[in-house]
Design a protein around this motif. Sequence first.
Motif, short mmCIF file in Angstrom:
data_model
loop_
_atom_site.label_atom_id
_atom_site.label_comp_id
_atom_site.label_asym_id
_atom_site.label_seq_id
_atom_site.Cartn_x
_atom_site.Cartn_y
_atom_site.Cartn_z
N ARG A 266 -2.51 12.39 36.81
CA ARG A 266 -2.78 11.29 37.74
C ARG A 266 -1.47 10.65 38.24
O ARG A 266 -1.51 9.70 39.00
CB ARG A 266 -3.63 10.23 37.06
CG ARG A 266 -5.09 10.63 36.86
CD ARG A 266 -5.71 9.69 35.83
NE ARG A 266 -7.16 9.70 35.79
CZ ARG A 266 -7.89 10.62 35.16
NH1 ARG A 266 -7.29 11.64 34.57
NH2 ARG A 266 -9.21 10.54 35.15
N GLY A 267 -0.33 11.12 37.72
CA GLY A 267 0.96 10.62 38.20
C GLY A 267 1.60 9.56 37.32
O GLY A 267 2.54 8.88 37.73
N LEU A 268 1.09 9.41 36.08
CA LEU A 268 1.69 8.47 35.12
C LEU A 268 2.60 9.28 34.21
O LEU A 268 2.13 9.97 33.30
CB LEU A 268 0.58 7.76 34.32
CG LEU A 268 0.99 6.87 33.15
CD1 LEU A 268 1.95 5.78 33.59
CD2 LEU A 268 -0.25 6.22 32.52
N PRO B 239 5.17 11.75 40.57
CA PRO B 239 4.66 10.56 39.87
C PRO B 239 4.38 9.40 40.81
O PRO B 239 5.04 9.25 41.83
CB PRO B 239 5.80 10.20 38.92
CG PRO B 239 7.02 10.71 39.59
CD PRO B 239 6.61 11.95 40.33
N ARG B 240 3.38 8.60 40.44
CA ARG B 240 3.15 7.33 41.12
C ARG B 240 3.77 6.21 40.30
O ARG B 240 4.14 5.18 40.83
CB ARG B 240 1.65 7.07 41.29
CG ARG B 240 0.96 8.09 42.19
CD ARG B 240 -0.52 7.82 42.27
NE ARG B 240 -0.81 6.70 43.17
CZ ARG B 240 -2.01 6.13 43.27
NH1 ARG B 240 -3.01 6.55 42.52
NH2 ARG B 240 -2.21 5.14 44.11
N LEU B 241 3.82 6.41 39.01
CA LEU B 241 4.46 5.44 38.12
C LEU B 241 5.30 6.19 37.09
O LEU B 241 4.79 7.06 36.39
CB LEU B 241 3.40 4.60 37.39
CG LEU B 241 3.93 3.67 36.29
CD1 LEU B 241 4.81 2.57 36.87
CD2 LEU B 241 2.77 3.03 35.51
N LEU B 242 6.60 5.84 37.04
CA LEU B 242 7.48 6.50 36.08
C LEU B 242 7.83 5.53 34.97
O LEU B 242 8.21 4.38 35.26
CB LEU B 242 8.78 6.89 36.78
CG LEU B 242 9.04 8.34 37.14
CD1 LEU B 242 10.45 8.49 37.70
CD2 LEU B 242 8.85 9.26 35.96
N LEU B 243 7.71 5.98 33.74
CA LEU B 243 8.13 5.16 32.61
C LEU B 243 9.44 5.77 32.10
O LEU B 243 9.46 6.94 31.69
CB LEU B 243 7.08 5.20 31.49
CG LEU B 243 5.64 4.90 31.89
CD1 LEU B 243 4.71 4.99 30.67
CD2 LEU B 243 5.52 3.51 32.51
N LEU B 244 10.52 5.01 32.18
CA LEU B 244 11.83 5.54 31.78
C LEU B 244 12.29 4.85 30.51
O LEU B 244 12.39 3.62 30.46
CB LEU B 244 12.88 5.28 32.87
CG LEU B 244 12.62 5.84 34.26
CD1 LEU B 244 13.79 5.50 35.19
CD2 LEU B 244 12.44 7.35 34.19
N ASP B 245 12.56 5.64 29.48
CA ASP B 245 13.01 5.07 28.21
C ASP B 245 14.51 5.29 28.06
O ASP B 245 14.95 6.42 27.90
CB ASP B 245 12.24 5.72 27.06
CG ASP B 245 12.36 4.91 25.77
OD1 ASP B 245 13.08 3.88 25.78
OD2 ASP B 245 11.74 5.29 24.77
N GLU B 246 15.26 4.22 28.10
CA GLU B 246 16.71 4.25 27.93
C GLU B 246 17.38 5.30 28.83
O GLU B 246 18.03 6.21 28.33
CB GLU B 246 17.08 4.54 26.46
CG GLU B 246 16.50 3.57 25.46
CD GLU B 246 17.20 2.23 25.44
OE1 GLU B 246 18.11 2.02 26.27
OE2 GLU B 246 16.82 1.38 24.62
N PRO B 247 17.22 5.19 30.13
CA PRO B 247 17.81 6.22 30.99
C PRO B 247 19.33 6.28 30.93
O PRO B 247 19.91 7.30 31.31
CB PRO B 247 17.33 5.82 32.39
CG PRO B 247 16.98 4.39 32.31
CD PRO B 247 16.51 4.16 30.91
N SER B 248 19.98 5.21 30.46
CA SER B 248 21.45 5.23 30.47
C SER B 248 22.04 5.53 29.10
O SER B 248 23.25 5.57 28.94
CB SER B 248 21.99 3.88 30.96
OG SER B 248 21.89 2.92 29.94
N LEU B 249 21.18 5.78 28.12
CA LEU B 249 21.67 5.92 26.74
C LEU B 249 22.67 7.07 26.60
O LEU B 249 22.38 8.21 26.95
CB LEU B 249 20.48 6.16 25.79
CG LEU B 249 20.80 6.05 24.31
CD1 LEU B 249 21.00 4.59 23.91
CD2 LEU B 249 19.68 6.66 23.48
#
Lengths: 347, 241
Positions: free
Chosen positions: B77-79, B156-166
């Motif tokens: 669904r794009g999540l 995606p319609r909604l992106l969940l990004l976890d620590e993208p700069s780590l």
Amino acid sequence: MDFQIFFFLLEDGIANGAIYALLAVTMVLVFTTTRILFVAQGEFVTFSALTFASLQIGLVPQIIWLLGLLAVIAAAIEIYRAVSDKDFKSIPGTVGLYLVAPFAVIALTIWIAPLGAPMLVQAAVSVAIVTLLGPLVYRIAFQPVSSGSVRLLFVIAIALHFVFQGFGLLFFGAEGFRVDPMIDASFEVGSLIIKAQAILIVGTLALFTALLYVFFGYTIPGKALRATAVNRVGARIVGIKPDLAGKLAFLLTAFIGGVSGVLIVSSTTIYYDSGLLIGLKSVLGAISGGMVSYPAAIIGSIGVGILEGFGAFWASAFTEAIVFSAFIPVLLWLSLRSTPNEEGHEL
Amino acid sequence: MIALEAKDLKVGYGKADVLDGVNVKVDEGAIVSLVGPNGAGKTTLLLALTGLLPARGTVSYFGEPMANVSVEDRVARGLCLVPERRELFGDLSVSDNLELGGFSRWMRGERQLRESLEEVFERFPRLRERQDKDASTLSGGERQMLALGRALMAAPRLLLLDEPSLGLAPLIVREIFHIISRLRDNGVSLLVVEQNARAALEVSDYAYVLENGRVSMEGAASDLIDNPRVIDTYLGRRQAY
């Protein structure tokens, strides 16, 4: 031992090894994608072999009732899940997937059994029956506990082996079966005789190796299976359902088991309980590659076949002891050079 | 429209609740950031929103309840999630990784993945150069680009990004946040968990501060970036990222 005997044993060993190699490849596939060491794989081989033999003598193989029973159970589980989740849209698809194909094959089997259909048709029907068993077995026995430990999955695989062996005795009896070779011919090369059946078996291994190479390297479902093997969480977050990968792996493994069965029953007498040794010898091949490497699994399995051939010649009573003992150093070497990983800790 | 709304979300490992009644909301086309100390439950929240962790409470995605929707169906669904550990397929090539990012679209019968692949390569030219290499051979920055690119392949319609700069060099962090802003401009909604609070707040529309499994502060990112408590606890002196 003269050169002729040596070559005969080598040819026989390679042909048997090719069967083990086919099965070892599927063992690796199933293990890497689902973490199941599927020792009951040997039963797919015996079921297919004995189904093929039954059809050859004009009998309806009773295993079709097992197929029907598993299809009904799997469909019932899926429909129950769909109703609980209020996912009514999926019900027609479920019925189509789990009931239509198995019952079509059952009807076809009942129809062709007394007709004395051509050997290739009988072989195809035997393979189809066993192939359909694969995903049904995964759905019923493994999917509900697919995130369980490797140990749990292994225990279920062992239990399945015994259940299948019981069904094998019930459906096919204690008598062994052997059928005529699919191609009853041989070629003379100098003083050596090469059997066409051996060429067929080795050719099948080569063909399946090539097909699997293309499948895993160049198709999306093949890459999805590899991805699931490499990283299950990663696979889930791109939308690959581990259970779909599991069913696909079991479909492939049952199909290859089925093909192996119709090939092996013309060179060896197969009994209802022959599956265990066939399965264990394939495990030997698979662990030669640490349960992850396909080429090593093939080479290891050919080695098992050759060792078995020569072992039977020198000390037939000790054939199995020779084959399995020879792998103790291999296991020791593999365990010494392996490094613990998360899965290892779990074990 | 609200892209994602979680109400009274609770996740417990054993007896302790890691998330204790969290409410978060992401408006369509917005970047929302989630800041907080280590162990506050930020990653747990993202895993619960994607369905990878079982949670109590309700999650709705574009108005649809997600209670009985599997992780894989949420992706369809794009999540989509880009996890902290990236979770790449190390033994597969960069282009295979990207191709599999579009797996759910392929399952729906879409066969135009090649065009999406080209778009990802245009966004991340470095990935085009490395497309035949195994993912395990990539550098940290390239791995993050691949993880982002793989998620983009799912449309995606909604992106969940976890620590993208780590673990990334400052220049690459700047590039990653630039890409995040551009994604919003293309209509993708984003929920970003980030230790580098300043970098996150500067691109965000709204932000939540998560402490001990609860939302302790929330507001427009431009307000929070000037909030004395946020400055003292999470931002410190202004520094380049």
